[in-house]
Structure formats: C-alpha cells, structure tokens
Write a protein that holds these residues in place. Structure first.
Motif, PDB file in Angstrom:
ATOM      1  N   ASN A 113       3.410  -0.186   6.310  1.00 31.57           N
ATOM      2  CA  ASN A 113       3.366  -1.099   5.179  1.00 31.57           C
ATOM      3  C   ASN A 113       4.584  -2.002   5.293  1.00 31.57           C
ATOM      4  OD1 ASN A 113       3.351  -2.462   2.774  1.00 31.57           O
ATOM      5  ND2 ASN A 113       3.386  -0.640   1.478  1.00 31.57           N
ATOM      6  N   GLU A 114       4.393  -3.202   5.786  1.00 28.02           N
ATOM      7  CA  GLU A 114       5.503  -4.129   5.977  1.00 28.02           C
ATOM      8  C   GLU A 114       5.718  -5.017   4.747  1.00 28.02           C
ATOM      9  OE1 GLU A 114       4.216  -5.898   9.669  1.00 28.02           O
ATOM     10  OE2 GLU A 114       5.165  -4.300  10.829  1.00 28.02           O
ATOM     11  N   GLU A 157     -10.706  28.882   8.683  1.00 26.87           N
ATOM     12  CA  GLU A 157     -11.394  27.821   9.407  1.00 26.87           C
ATOM     13  C   GLU A 157     -10.746  26.471   9.112  1.00 26.87           C
ATOM     14  OE1 GLU A 157     -15.814  25.809   9.527  1.00 26.87           O
ATOM     15  OE2 GLU A 157     -15.654  27.912   8.984  1.00 26.87           O
ATOM     16  N   ALA A 158     -10.553  25.673  10.170  1.00 29.92           N
ATOM     17  CA  ALA A 158      -9.980  24.340  10.023  1.00 29.92           C
ATOM     18  C   ALA A 158     -11.054  23.387   9.504  1.00 29.92           C
ATOM     19  CB  ALA A 158      -9.443  23.839  11.356  1.00 29.92           C
ATOM     20  N   VAL A 159     -10.755  22.709   8.389  1.00 28.81           N
ATOM     21  CA  VAL A 159     -11.696  21.751   7.804  1.00 28.81           C
ATOM     22  C   VAL A 159     -10.943  20.497   7.364  1.00 28.81           C
ATOM     23  CG1 VAL A 159     -13.334  23.517   7.024  1.00 28.81           C
ATOM     24  CG2 VAL A 159     -11.516  22.758   5.494  1.00 28.81           C
ATOM     25  N   TYR A 160     -11.686  19.425   7.248  1.00 34.40           N
ATOM     26  CA  TYR A 160     -11.154  18.180   6.693  1.00 34.40           C
ATOM     27  C   TYR A 160     -11.840  17.963   5.354  1.00 34.40           C
ATOM     28  CZ  TYR A 160      -8.710  16.864  10.949  1.00 34.40           C
ATOM     29  OH  TYR A 160      -7.838  16.824  12.006  1.00 34.40           O
ATOM     30  N   VAL A 161     -11.048  17.747   4.296  1.00 32.38           N
ATOM     31  CA  VAL A 161     -11.588  17.549   2.952  1.00 32.38           C
ATOM     32  C   VAL A 161     -11.311  16.122   2.484  1.00 32.38           C
ATOM     33  CG1 VAL A 161     -11.384  19.987   2.338  1.00 32.38           C
ATOM     34  CG2 VAL A 161      -9.505  18.448   1.855  1.00 32.38           C
ATOM     35  N   PRO A 162     -12.241  15.549   1.726  1.00 25.62           N
ATOM     36  CA  PRO A 162     -12.042  14.191   1.223  1.00 25.62           C
ATOM     37  C   PRO A 162     -10.807  14.085   0.326  1.00 25.62           C
ATOM     38  CG  PRO A 162     -14.318  14.872   0.931  1.00 25.62           C
ATOM     39  CD  PRO A 162     -13.550  16.093   1.344  1.00 25.62           C
ATOM     40  N   ILE A 163     -10.112  12.970   0.447  1.00 25.23           N
ATOM     41  CA  ILE A 163      -8.950  12.651  -0.383  1.00 25.23           C
ATOM     42  C   ILE A 163      -9.224  11.256  -0.959  1.00 25.23           C
ATOM     43  CG2 ILE A 163      -6.478  12.129  -0.376  1.00 25.23           C
ATOM     44  CD1 ILE A 163      -6.178  14.076   1.917  1.00 25.23           C
ATOM     45  N   PRO A 164      -9.055  11.073  -2.264  1.00 28.03           N
ATOM     46  CA  PRO A 164      -9.394   9.773  -2.850  1.00 28.03           C
ATOM     47  C   PRO A 164      -8.506   8.618  -2.395  1.00 28.03           C
ATOM     48  CG  PRO A 164      -8.493  11.256  -4.509  1.00 28.03           C
ATOM     49  CD  PRO A 164      -8.644  12.045  -3.258  1.00 28.03           C
ATOM     50  N   GLN A 165      -7.218   8.869  -2.208  1.00 21.70           N
ATOM     51  CA  GLN A 165      -6.298   7.817  -1.767  1.00 21.70           C
ATOM     52  C   GLN A 165      -4.957   8.425  -1.382  1.00 21.70           C
ATOM     53  OE1 GLN A 165      -5.500   5.038  -4.910  1.00 21.70           O
ATOM     54  NE2 GLN A 165      -4.633   6.569  -6.266  1.00 21.70           N
ATOM     55  N   VAL A 166      -4.196   7.664  -0.592  1.00 20.63           N
ATOM     56  CA  VAL A 166      -2.852   8.077  -0.200  1.00 20.63           C
ATOM     57  C   VAL A 166      -1.936   6.853  -0.317  1.00 20.63           C
ATOM     58  CG1 VAL A 166      -1.384   8.911   1.680  1.00 20.63           C
ATOM     59  CG2 VAL A 166      -3.655   9.865   1.365  1.00 20.63           C
ATOM     60  N   PRO A 167      -0.803   6.998  -1.014  1.00 23.18           N
ATOM     61  CA  PRO A 167       0.117   5.861  -1.138  1.00 23.18           C
ATOM     62  C   PRO A 167       0.957   5.675   0.126  1.00 23.18           C
ATOM     63  CG  PRO A 167       1.013   7.766  -2.276  1.00 23.18           C
ATOM     64  CD  PRO A 167      -0.350   8.161  -1.774  1.00 23.18           C
ATOM     65  N   VAL A 168       1.277   4.415   0.404  1.00 24.13           N
ATOM     66  CA  VAL A 168       2.197   4.086   1.482  1.00 24.13           C
ATOM     67  C   VAL A 168       3.275   3.214   0.843  1.00 24.13           C
ATOM     68  CG1 VAL A 168       2.507   3.130   3.786  1.00 24.13           C
ATOM     69  CG2 VAL A 168       0.275   4.068   3.126  1.00 24.13           C
ATOM     70  N   GLN A 169       4.489   3.708   0.846  1.00 29.70           N
ATOM     71  CA  GLN A 169       5.602   3.034   0.193  1.00 29.70           C
ATOM     72  C   GLN A 169       5.944   1.707   0.876  1.00 29.70           C
ATOM     73  OE1 GLN A 169       6.947   4.264  -2.655  1.00 29.70           O
ATOM     74  NE2 GLN A 169       5.330   5.794  -2.453  1.00 29.70           N
ATOM     75  N   PRO A 170       6.603   0.782   0.159  1.00 32.38           N
ATOM     76  CA  PRO A 170       7.059  -0.461   0.783  1.00 32.38           C
ATOM     77  C   PRO A 170       7.948  -0.141   1.990  1.00 32.38           C
ATOM     78  CG  PRO A 170       7.423  -0.521  -1.582  1.00 32.38           C
ATOM     79  CD  PRO A 170       6.989   0.872  -1.245  1.00 32.38           C
ATOM     80  N   GLU A 171       7.709  -0.839   3.085  1.00 30.93           N
ATOM     81  CA  GLU A 171       8.448  -0.630   4.330  1.00 30.93           C
ATOM     82  C   GLU A 171       8.297   0.803   4.839  1.00 30.93           C
ATOM     83  OE1 GLU A 171       9.797  -3.100   6.128  1.00 30.93           O
ATOM     84  OE2 GLU A 171       9.046  -4.428   4.572  1.00 30.93           O
ATOM     85  N   GLY A 172       7.218   1.489   4.422  1.00 29.13           N
ATOM     86  CA  GLY A 172       6.964   2.864   4.848  1.00 29.13           C
ATOM     87  C   GLY A 172       5.868   2.930   5.890  1.00 29.13           C
ATOM     88  N   GLU A 173       5.670   4.100   6.440  1.00 25.32           N
ATOM     89  CA  GLU A 173       4.632   4.300   7.450  1.00 25.32           C
ATOM     90  C   GLU A 173       3.816   5.532   7.121  1.00 25.32           C
ATOM     91  OE1 GLU A 173       7.088   6.619  10.924  1.00 25.32           O
ATOM     92  OE2 GLU A 173       7.078   4.437  10.947  1.00 25.32           O
ATOM     93  N   LEU A 174       2.609   5.552   7.630  1.00 25.08           N
ATOM     94  CA  LEU A 174       1.692   6.669   7.447  1.00 25.08           C
ATOM     95  C   LEU A 174       0.914   6.835   8.740  1.00 25.08           C
ATOM     96  CD1 LEU A 174       0.353   8.742   5.512  1.00 25.08           C
ATOM     97  CD2 LEU A 174      -1.288   6.932   4.937  1.00 25.08           C
TER      98      LEU A 174
END
Length: 166
Positions: free
Chosen positions: A63-64, A93-110
């Motif tokens: 997030n630039e 068991e390894a699973v992937y679950v839905p996530i509604p959203q994830v924040p990315v801070q200003p000048e941050g990375e994800l």
C-alpha cells in the motif's frame, strides 16, 4: 472459527504495518510480474499448476498510499469465484477459510503466501499448466488491481522470481 480468524488477523496486522523501504519506481521489463493502481502495488502473483477446479493465488501487495485500504477478494475470467481466504488447522487438517477483508496500513505491505492468506479461485474453467499465465482482478475497498498471475509447478512453494529485486 471466530478465534482462528482473529488470530490470523492479529498476525496480519503485524505484517501489514511493516514499513516499506527502497525505490518504488520499477522498470517496464518487469511488467509481467507486477501491477499498480490506486496506490496499491502488486508483485509476483503466482499459483500452482493443477487439474482441480480450484487454485490458490499468492502475491506480494504494498500500500503505497497515505490511507488504509482493505483487501476484500477478487475476480477472474477463468474462475467462477475468487475469495479471500486464510489458512488454519481444523481437526488436524489444513484448510483455507473465507475472510471478509484484511486491512493494509498506509505504506504497509501484505504478502499472500502458502499457509497464510490467499485468493482462492473456485470453479476453474480449465486446468492450469506450468508456464501459463492469466489475470486476476484483486479487489480493494478503494478500487481494484489487474494482476498477471504466473502458473508455477504443482509443488511450488514460491514464485520462480522470488527474491528478485524490482
């Protein structure tokens, strides 16, 4: 399940607040591995080759901008749905679950990566073979990012250009 999502989001908040360093101007010869729009920069999107009707897409996001953005999911012409998901263990068991959203801070990375966050493509229109590429539209609350995705080997653990400076 709520506790698992909160744990994932807690780990992500540490990652998304990481400070970005270095020059953010990139040469055009890397266009096949990156995209930028609305202050979001994506780098090295990839997935594994598969004959299944689903796949996981991983990508480095930065997030630039000077304001927080929220990753919410995506779209792709080769899949019926593209959902933001998080990795967790359920009954061993390894699973992937839905996530509604994830924040990315200003000048941050994800970083979306194996055993973490990913974009899950379901209802693939065709198998994905190593060396192919396609586009995924990564959706944020502030806009979208059209990102080229490279198909790696079915046992890949990272993009073949991981660690390559852009």
């Amino acid at each position: 399940m709520r506790r698992s999502i909160l744990i994932i989001l807690g780990v992500l908040s540490l990652t998304s607040t990481a400070s970005l360093a270095g020059d953010h101007h990139h040469a055009n010869d890397h266009a096949a591995h990156e995209a930028a729009a609305h202050g979001i920069h994506g780098l090295h999107a990839w997935t594994r080759a598969t004959d299944d009707d689903h796949a996981l897409v991983f990508v480095e996001l930065k997030n630039e901008s000077d304001h927080e953005v929220h990753l919410t999911g995506g779209h792709s012409a080769i899949a019926e749905t593209v959902t933001l998901v998080g990795f967790q263990m359920q009954e061993g068991e390894a699973v992937y679950v839905p996530i509604p959203q994830v924040p990315v801070q200003p000048e941050g990375e994800l970083d979306l990566m194996p055993n973490g966050l990913a974009l899950q493509l379901d209802g693939l229109a065709r198998p994905l073979a190593k060396g192919e590429s396609f586009e995924v539209e990564i959706v944020f609350d502030q806009g979208h990012l059209m990102m080229p995705v490279q198909v790696e080997a079915n046992n890949a653990t990272q993009h073949s250009h991981a660690g390559h400076m852009h």
